[in-house]
Design a protein around this motif. Structure first.
Motif, PDB file in Angstrom:
ATOM      1  N   ALA A  30       0.851  -1.195   0.000  1.00  0.00           N
ATOM      2  CA  ALA A  30       0.000   0.000   0.000  1.00  0.00           C
ATOM      3  C   ALA A  30       0.886   1.244   0.000  1.00  0.00           C
ATOM      4  N   PRO A  31       0.295   2.409  -0.294  1.00  0.00           N
ATOM      5  CA  PRO A  31       1.053   3.659  -0.207  1.00  0.00           C
ATOM      6  C   PRO A  31       1.473   3.934   1.242  1.00  0.00           C
ATOM      7  N   PRO A  32       2.511   4.728   1.444  1.00  0.00           N
ATOM      8  CA  PRO A  32       3.021   4.992   2.791  1.00  0.00           C
ATOM      9  C   PRO A  32       2.015   5.637   3.745  1.00  0.00           C
ATOM     10  N   GLU A  33       0.967   6.277   3.236  1.00  0.00           N
ATOM     11  CA  GLU A  33      -0.016   6.942   4.088  1.00  0.00           C
ATOM     12  C   GLU A  33      -1.018   5.951   4.696  1.00  0.00           C
ATOM     13  N   PHE A  34      -1.167   4.778   4.098  1.00  0.00           N
ATOM     14  CA  PHE A  34      -2.229   3.873   4.511  1.00  0.00           C
ATOM     15  C   PHE A  34      -2.062   3.264   5.901  1.00  0.00           C
ATOM     16  N   PRO A  35      -0.871   2.885   6.365  1.00  0.00           N
ATOM     17  CA  PRO A  35      -0.784   2.286   7.706  1.00  0.00           C
ATOM     18  C   PRO A  35      -1.368   3.153   8.816  1.00  0.00           C
ATOM     19  N   ALA A  36      -1.205   4.458   8.720  1.00  0.00           N
ATOM     20  CA  ALA A  36      -1.785   5.351   9.719  1.00  0.00           C
ATOM     21  C   ALA A  36      -3.316   5.280   9.678  1.00  0.00           C
ATOM     22  N   GLU A  37      -3.883   5.179   8.489  1.00  0.00           N
ATOM     23  CA  GLU A  37      -5.337   5.061   8.357  1.00  0.00           C
ATOM     24  C   GLU A  37      -5.816   3.717   8.911  1.00  0.00           C
ATOM     25  N   PHE A  38      -5.084   2.655   8.657  1.00  0.00           N
ATOM     26  CA  PHE A  38      -5.432   1.336   9.201  1.00  0.00           C
ATOM     27  C   PHE A  38      -5.453   1.396  10.725  1.00  0.00           C
ATOM     28  N   GLN A  39      -4.421   1.987  11.323  1.00  0.00           N
ATOM     29  CA  GLN A  39      -4.337   2.105  12.782  1.00  0.00           C
ATOM     30  C   GLN A  39      -5.477   2.963  13.334  1.00  0.00           C
ATOM     31  N   ARG A  40      -5.820   4.032  12.617  1.00  0.00           N
ATOM     32  CA  ARG A  40      -6.909   4.903  13.060  1.00  0.00           C
ATOM     33  C   ARG A  40      -8.228   4.145  13.081  1.00  0.00           C
ATOM     34  N   VAL A  41      -8.517   3.428  12.007  1.00  0.00           N
ATOM     35  CA  VAL A  41      -9.772   2.674  11.918  1.00  0.00           C
ATOM     36  C   VAL A  41      -9.793   1.564  12.973  1.00  0.00           C
ATOM     37  N   ALA A  42      -8.685   0.864  13.143  1.00  0.00           N
ATOM     38  CA  ALA A  42      -8.619  -0.198  14.149  1.00  0.00           C
ATOM     39  C   ALA A  42      -8.815   0.359  15.556  1.00  0.00           C
ATOM     40  N   GLY A  43      -8.306   1.555  15.802  1.00  0.00           N
ATOM     41  CA  GLY A  43      -8.414   2.165  17.118  1.00  0.00           C
ATOM     42  C   GLY A  43      -9.824   2.575  17.494  1.00  0.00           C
ATOM     43  N   ILE A  44     -10.668   2.847  16.510  1.00  0.00           N
ATOM     44  CA  ILE A  44     -12.031   3.301  16.809  1.00  0.00           C
ATOM     45  C   ILE A  44     -13.085   2.221  16.561  1.00  0.00           C
ATOM     46  N   THR A  45     -12.651   1.022  16.180  1.00  0.00           N
ATOM     47  CA  THR A  45     -13.580  -0.063  15.886  1.00  0.00           C
ATOM     48  C   THR A  45     -13.783  -0.929  17.116  1.00  0.00           C
ATOM     49  N   ASP A  46     -15.038  -1.085  17.520  1.00  0.00           N
ATOM     50  CA  ASP A  46     -15.362  -1.981  18.631  1.00  0.00           C
ATOM     51  C   ASP A  46     -15.031  -3.410  18.214  1.00  0.00           C
ATOM     52  N   GLY A  47     -14.439  -4.141  19.129  1.00  0.00           N
ATOM     53  CA  GLY A  47     -14.101  -5.522  18.842  1.00  0.00           C
ATOM     54  C   GLY A  47     -12.645  -5.742  18.492  1.00  0.00           C
ATOM     55  N   VAL A  48     -11.890  -4.658  18.305  1.00  0.00           N
ATOM     56  CA  VAL A  48     -10.450  -4.781  18.040  1.00  0.00           C
ATOM     57  C   VAL A  48      -9.727  -4.535  19.354  1.00  0.00           C
ATOM     58  N   LEU A  49      -9.043  -5.567  19.849  1.00  0.00           N
ATOM     59  CA  LEU A  49      -8.296  -5.421  21.100  1.00  0.00           C
ATOM     60  C   LEU A  49      -6.968  -4.721  20.871  1.00  0.00           C
ATOM     61  N   ARG A  50      -6.226  -5.160  19.862  1.00  0.00           N
ATOM     62  CA  ARG A  50      -4.928  -4.567  19.529  1.00  0.00           C
ATOM     63  C   ARG A  50      -4.682  -4.712  18.033  1.00  0.00           C
ATOM     64  N   SER A  51      -3.835  -3.815  17.503  1.00  0.00           N
ATOM     65  CA  SER A  51      -3.394  -3.932  16.113  1.00  0.00           C
ATOM     66  C   SER A  51      -2.023  -3.301  15.979  1.00  0.00           C
ATOM     67  N   LEU A  52      -1.276  -3.784  15.012  1.00  0.00           N
ATOM     68  CA  LEU A  52       0.060  -3.273  14.756  1.00  0.00           C
ATOM     69  C   LEU A  52       0.361  -3.455  13.273  1.00  0.00           C
ATOM     70  N   VAL A  53       0.862  -2.395  12.642  1.00  0.00           N
ATOM     71  CA  VAL A  53       1.269  -2.451  11.249  1.00  0.00           C
ATOM     72  C   VAL A  53       2.768  -2.217  11.186  1.00  0.00           C
ATOM     73  N   THR A  54       3.483  -3.109  10.514  1.00  0.00           N
ATOM     74  CA  THR A  54       4.921  -2.946  10.349  1.00  0.00           C
ATOM     75  C   THR A  54       5.276  -3.023   8.869  1.00  0.00           C
ATOM     76  N   ARG A  55       6.287  -2.233   8.485  1.00  0.00           N
ATOM     77  CA  ARG A  55       6.772  -2.259   7.108  1.00  0.00           C
ATOM     78  C   ARG A  55       7.765  -3.401   6.970  1.00  0.00           C
ATOM     79  N   GLN A  56       7.637  -4.132   5.872  1.00  0.00           N
ATOM     80  CA  GLN A  56       8.501  -5.267   5.621  1.00  0.00           C
ATOM     81  C   GLN A  56       9.672  -4.852   4.731  1.00  0.00           C
ATOM     82  N   PRO A  57      10.847  -5.447   4.937  1.00  0.00           N
ATOM     83  CA  PRO A  57      11.978  -5.116   4.081  1.00  0.00           C
ATOM     84  C   PRO A  57      11.721  -5.553   2.643  1.00  0.00           C
ATOM     85  N   GLU A  58      12.353  -4.882   1.736  1.00  0.00           N
ATOM     86  CA  GLU A  58      12.192  -5.190   0.297  1.00  0.00           C
ATOM     87  C   GLU A  58      12.666  -6.567  -0.036  1.00  0.00           C
TER      88      GLU A  58
END
Length: 95
Positions: free
Chosen positions: A67-95
């Motif tokens: 995904a584009p570099p801006e998307f992980p922040a959006e994923f974390q934002r949505v996960a943070g406000i969604t009921d039923g999500v206990l924890r989430s973490l997005v990490t960038r993988q090496p090439e």
């Protein structure tokens, strides 16, 4: 330019496995709208190291995507406000 990421989400089991399936599909659709989903690994029910919101178990799902570099922040934002999500973490993988 898209980067490769992996996102781990831990879903609550309070509402049952049907609710977990709905959350899994919701986040899968979110990734597909903003990037290219390559794989979903469902780890299933696991005991948590420590209680989160008075829960001792969670349902683990690992998403592999690009995904584009801006998307992980959006994923974390949505996960943070969604009921039923206990924890989430997005990490960038090496090439």
């Amino acid at each position: 330019m898209a980067n490769n990421y992996e996102a781990m989400a831990v879903f609550s089991l309070k509402q049952g496995e049907e609710a977990v399936a709905a959350l899994k599909e919701r986040f899968q659709a979110l990734i597909e709208q903003n990037g290219a989903l390559s794989e979903v690994k469902e780890w299933g029910r696991r005991i948590l190291k420590y209680p989160i919101n008075k829960e001792n178990e969670g349902w683990y799902v690992l998403y592999l995507f690009s995904a584009p570099p801006e998307f992980p922040a959006e994923f974390q934002r949505v996960a943070g406000i969604t009921d039923g999500v206990l924890r989430s973490l997005v990490t960038r993988q090496p090439e």
